[in-house]
Design an enzyme around this catalytic site. Sequence first.
Site, short mmCIF file in Angstrom:
data_model
loop_
_atom_site.label_atom_id
_atom_site.label_comp_id
_atom_site.label_asym_id
_atom_site.label_seq_id
_atom_site.Cartn_x
_atom_site.Cartn_y
_atom_site.Cartn_z
N THR A 32 0.82 -1.21 0.00
CA THR A 32 0.00 0.00 0.00
C THR A 32 0.86 1.27 0.00
OG1 THR A 32 -1.44 1.29 1.45
CG2 THR A 32 -0.12 -0.35 2.52
N ASP A 33 0.27 2.35 -0.47
CA ASP A 33 0.98 3.64 -0.41
C ASP A 33 1.05 4.18 1.02
OD1 ASP A 33 -1.70 4.34 -0.09
OD2 ASP A 33 -1.68 5.95 -1.57
N GLU A 34 0.26 3.57 1.94
CA GLU A 34 0.22 4.11 3.30
C GLU A 34 1.55 3.93 4.04
OE1 GLU A 34 -3.47 3.47 5.40
OE2 GLU A 34 -4.54 3.14 3.53
N TYR A 50 -1.75 -0.40 10.99
CA TYR A 50 -1.89 -1.07 9.68
C TYR A 50 -0.69 -0.76 8.80
CZ TYR A 50 -3.28 -1.60 4.77
OH TYR A 50 -3.30 -1.91 3.42
N LYS A 65 2.35 -3.20 7.33
CA LYS A 65 2.62 -3.39 5.90
C LYS A 65 4.06 -2.97 5.58
CE LYS A 65 0.21 -4.57 2.98
NZ LYS A 65 -0.14 -5.91 2.43
#
Length: 352
Positions: free
Chosen positions: A133-135, A158, A162
């Site tokens: 993810t870009d997060e 989260y 990741k």
Amino acid sequence: MDSKNILITGGAGFIGSHVVRLFVNTYPEYRIFNLDALTYAGNLENLKDIQEKPNYTFVHGDITDIDFIKNLFCEHRFDGVIHLAAESHVDRSITDPLAFAKTNILGTMSLLNAFKELWQDNWEGKRFYHVSTDEVYGTLGETGLFTEETSYDPNSPYSASKASSDHFVRAYAETYGMPIVISNCSNNYGPNHFPEKLIPLFINNIINEKPLPVYGDGNYTRDWLYVIDHARAIDLVFHKGENRETYNIGGFNEWKNIDLVKLLCKLMDAKLGREEGASEKLITYVKDRPGHDLRYAIDASKINRELGWKPSVTFEEGLAKTIDWYFDNKEWLHNVTTGTYQEYYDKQYQNA
Ligand code: NAD
Ligand code: TYD
């Protein structure tokens, strides 16, 4: 790549089900194994249309069960892994961070280890693809874009889990020479999206004339991509991406939450035959999410330049298709919003 046995993890979830369908339909010569624990987010109804295909096998199992995973890899000798299984909702990671560490970090390591033990003497023709993810990049201010060179700076349990799993994937490449590839994608939307995330939750609440809980002042920005375009990108990266490279995937499509919610209200009013402005009255500003990232936006020029990928639908088209899908699949929506979903909803939005 001439791989034959492909393991897709998390294939009963939102994005995974679109990836499984694309691979099963596009590559009859592959044997596609979908490994999923069927948590609250996993739903075999998502795959009803392909479940009888001869090149598809569902395996019910947990990626954190190390012995089970090792045996599964020995039995089927997967040439390629496309790893999507994860705990994926930021709000849930705030209430139960350990569950995220377990699945996202330990689960990824369990897959990496099983793959290493199988192929470390000869990596030829093998690939481990980690979907991220870009997060992991943290938050942007008002300007700028995440590139593949942006430093990791995760803010939620989260995104930290990741980011950690991304690091382990890289470490297995550096340490053991494992042929890996990673992609980091922006917010997805589309059919089969579990109604705890912004767009499907608000579609469901508008249908049921329930409050639309906007966190904080609503001035948070996300870059939205139609899920089938993400699945197309995953296909390209898996087959054409360079080993040890990262590809950022995004929609070139930034929206402030409040503007997106107002657009959704307008489209839904038209669809439901309600007077314009009816659904906007449901907007309710609620307590902000702790550690809420202000803005995500992806520079997807590398995957565009090197692999020729770009989104195939505009946001207007994608949102209209998504709304139509939820109207055509009321039973799916009913099935996932009853039972334990209701308990989660009541707890998460008790002040809304
Ligand atoms: P999802 O929550 O809809 O689906 C996750 C799937 O993983 C479910 O089917 C669930 O049953 C399965 N799963 C969970 N724990 C498992 C375990 N221990 N063992 C086996 N299966 C397990 O998630 P999603 O939105 O489809 O996201 C898929 C992947 O893409 C995730 O890795 C996520 O980080 C990443 N991603 C998501 C987005 C997004 O906008 N949704 C954007 C970028 C990247
Ligand atoms: P979400 O769909 O949970 O994705 P992510 O947190 O991974 O970006 O949330 C998208 C944006 O919408 C995010 O800024 C949080 C906000 N949001 C709300 O305002 N209200 C809600 O009820 C939810 C679920 C999200």
